[in-house]
Design a protein around this motif. Sequence first.
Motif, PDB file in Angstrom:
ATOM      1  N   CYS A 247      -4.904   2.178   3.944  1.00  0.00           N
ATOM      2  CA  CYS A 247      -4.422   2.070   2.567  1.00  0.00           C
ATOM      3  C   CYS A 247      -4.017   0.632   2.267  1.00  0.00           C
ATOM      4  CB  CYS A 247      -3.225   3.001   2.372  1.00  0.00           C
ATOM      5  SG  CYS A 247      -2.601   3.001   0.689  1.00  0.00           S
TER       6      CYS A 247
ATOM      7  N   TYR B  98      -5.060  -2.059   3.729  1.00  0.00           N
ATOM      8  CA  TYR B  98      -6.259  -2.890   3.699  1.00  0.00           C
ATOM      9  C   TYR B  98      -6.937  -2.774   2.340  1.00  0.00           C
ATOM     10  CZ  TYR B  98     -10.950  -4.603   4.553  1.00  0.00           C
ATOM     11  OH  TYR B  98     -12.120  -5.280   4.450  1.00  0.00           O
ATOM     12  N   GLY B  99      -7.129  -1.505   1.900  1.00  0.00           N
ATOM     13  CA  GLY B  99      -7.767  -1.292   0.611  1.00  0.00           C
ATOM     14  C   GLY B  99      -7.014  -1.988  -0.506  1.00  0.00           C
ATOM     15  N   LEU B 100      -5.694  -1.828  -0.529  1.00  0.00           N
ATOM     16  CA  LEU B 100      -4.887  -2.443  -1.584  1.00  0.00           C
ATOM     17  C   LEU B 100      -4.991  -3.957  -1.551  1.00  0.00           C
ATOM     18  CD1 LEU B 100      -1.603  -0.345  -1.750  1.00  0.00           C
ATOM     19  CD2 LEU B 100      -3.343  -0.596  -3.497  1.00  0.00           C
TER      20      LEU B 100
ATOM     21  N   ARG C 267      -7.431  -5.787  -0.640  1.00  0.00           N
ATOM     22  CA  ARG C 267      -8.729  -6.320  -1.035  1.00  0.00           C
ATOM     23  C   ARG C 267      -9.096  -5.912  -2.456  1.00  0.00           C
ATOM     24  NH1 ARG C 267      -7.782  -9.491   2.434  1.00  0.00           N
ATOM     25  NH2 ARG C 267      -8.651  -9.463   4.511  1.00  0.00           N
TER      26      ARG C 267
END
Lengths: 291, 263, 339
Positions: free
Chosen positions: B76, B78-80, B82
């Motif tokens: 989560c 990482y996604g946020l 990027r």
Amino acid sequence: MRWKLWLLITPALALLLALFVLPLLHYLWLSTQAQSVLTGLQPRAVGAAQWLRLWNDARFWQDTWQTLRFSTVSVALEMLLGLAIALLLHQPLKGRTALRTVSLLPWALPTTVMALGWRWIFNDPYGPINGALSALGRNPIPFLSNPSLTWIASVWADTWKTTPFVALLLLAGLQTIPADLHEAAALEGASRWQALRHITLPLLTPYLLIALLFRLAQALGVFDLIQVLSGGGPAGSTESLALYAYLNAMRFLDFGYSATVMLGSFLLLVLLCGVAAIGWHWLERQRREAH
Amino acid sequence: MARLLVLLWSLGPMLWQLYTSLRPAEALSGGGAAAWTLANYQQLLQGDPPFLRYLFNSAVVGGCSTLLTLVLAVPCAYGLSRLGQRSSRTLTVLVATAAAFPAVLLFLALLELARDWHLANNLLALSLPYSGLCLPLAILLLQAAFRDIPLELEEAALLEGLGLWQRLRWVLLPLMAPAIASAALLVFIFSWNEYPIALTWLSRSDLLTLAPAMARIAGSSVYTIPYGAFAAATVLGSAPLILLMLLFQRQIISGLTQGALKG
Amino acid sequence: MSIHTPPHQGLRVQRLSRQVGPQLLLDNLDLDVAPGEILALLGPSGCGKSTTLRLIAGLDPVSHGEIQLGGRTITQLAPAQRQVAMVFQSYALFPHLSVERNLSLGMELRGVPSQRLQEELDQVLALLQLEPLRWRRPAELSGGQRQRVALARALLRRPALFLLDEPMSNLDAQLREELRAELRQLLRSTGAPVLYVTHDQQEAMGLADRIAVLRDGRLQQIGTAEQLYNNPTNRFVARFLGTPSINLLDEGAIQLGLRPEHLQLRPADQKLPEGWRGIAATIAHQEWLGDRVIVHLHGGRHGQLKLQQPQPAGSGPWQLCWPRSAELHFDAIDGTRRP
């Protein structure tokens, strides 16, 4: 590519949503129900009856007052002490790292564990404080059995535990202030106090605000400490809103009303934090316009 | 001078507990004898269930929660990190608000959940709500750490032919190791100290984690003053965390400050 | 000693564009880079040169246009599949890995058999004189050493195209000059096309076979350094190349462009030969640079002018003169070149 990112984010977000939003919605529904021993533990719709009951509940308002009193005093003390400790730890003194760790220890310990310890420390007549007072020929202070004093004991215990957190937060903020600002001020002949007021505090404002809001929200929900230290007594003088909600659910088995109490507390929390945040910004604007 | 005060203020109460735990009950009620005893500890360790059992239970729940939180929080975060500025900003603010929420207000809903899904008296199930409660702070912390890794590093890895999983495994996660350690420690500490949910989900005495166990001990005797035993419980209950703090002070502190700064 | 790369047909870019929101970062770029050729993308910051590189590498999506490499259309392919190697401005070395691991990681994960991996690794380490630094971490290396590691990593990729994003900008001036020739030789020996981004015109002129000048996302001119210098298509290109920069004199609808080295100082009352022109000028100050002198002059209504000559000038009075054949004419409004 972006959809892959959302795939990574969703599981955590889903859990957060389920954990924080759904309960509140559930409480909203439950507060319109009567679900207790009287209804055979089955929910029965009663519209706004629970809310009316809450409004007329003297014990609720009493607890609201007590929780507010506890929170505001506790948080105010924590902010002041936390700032003092942060300023101290910011100085390049010997043993600074060790001191920093030691001062953080209170925060790391479970509240219930230390609450038990505090019960002993405040004990009348055998605890160390009263023991020392007796040795000096003074009268012992009945911390935990005098309704007007117990809340002070709880504030003390809470401050002890959470000040390190505030101190650490403010210390991080202090470390972001460039050293040259203070050096320039020193060259211009500013005293330590003036430097504090005009440079440090203004730049520390965002951190102070975060610490304030964070701690206020947490303090309004105080539960662990009160339950173990005093059980809400003596005579319900330290009972907090969270404790009241808990009692309604677990002891009186009145789930509908418990949800109402909790939702009421939550609204209070949001209101108070909102007021604090707005008040802060208003003060900031005043200060800036004064220049 | 001020340093001494801070030292005294922080350590005083705990040192007093240590002292008390080593004194027999008579001495505490003013019996005067200058005796030292380990009887209080013996009483605890041989109790039913033995005190160490609580520590074990807390460790199990703590470990489980830490694992679960990391498994959810790392992707989560990482996604946020990027994602573009606008979307991640709103999400981050929401997450930060969740972090400040007093968890105790959730206990009723969670209690009903436990009842309906038979999750009560199950140490592993307890790690579910714990992870959820720790997620906000973990996400904030890890997201900040991911942001600190220059995008060019990931792009270089991309051009070298590394897929997403490979990039995480060989480049990103090794560089994130300190932040992950900090997050893990904070989650563990939280699980260890959590009270209201453990209180409502666990009723079997041999399954209690430390916090509710202490509360139960506190409420157990009304007439005697077994404060020696209480103090011993306090000392034993605090010891693991004090040890943790001393061993990992740097990670814990940096985790808190990072999480706070980005809030 | 050179690294063999498989035969290829070079890079071809057609109508390449990138638009982000209202901003057009790159506007219909066309260029070709032949195998073994070094093309420099030159321009001020924000001109789109780094954007171009990133589009070709696949790090950003294309708004429209096509990219072909070695006969393959790679416009929509993922970066890993494009057979492209890039050296970043910051070198982007993995800080937690040793030099050797930085170089071998990609190959290992691409499935290169271990024996060949070792051979190529040793080969490249020797080529770039990195053998003694094999076990060091990037933090322990100097700027020049890091650059070599980044280059080594790119070489080991065996790419069909090399992309370099201002690889010298983190190095000090002297090192830059020393490395320029080495870098050129190394890149040419691979036989692959090379696209080299820089904002330093001297670097571009010294290192590249051809130069493409970009401004605000649009290609201004593409050609050899000589072509761009002596025959610029517009005022921007003329001003960008050459140190000190070209002088511009207003003459109504036309601006005259005169290179400092084409100007001369002659005594004010001297008669000028056929085809020459002169204006009155006074010396403001002079810069002595060792091998040449730059004389700053006040040219009356023409403003500040610069002249380059081997020796310092005396006190005057002077006239500034030049052969009319050395003049470049530009449109006063849009800067395009007039015959």
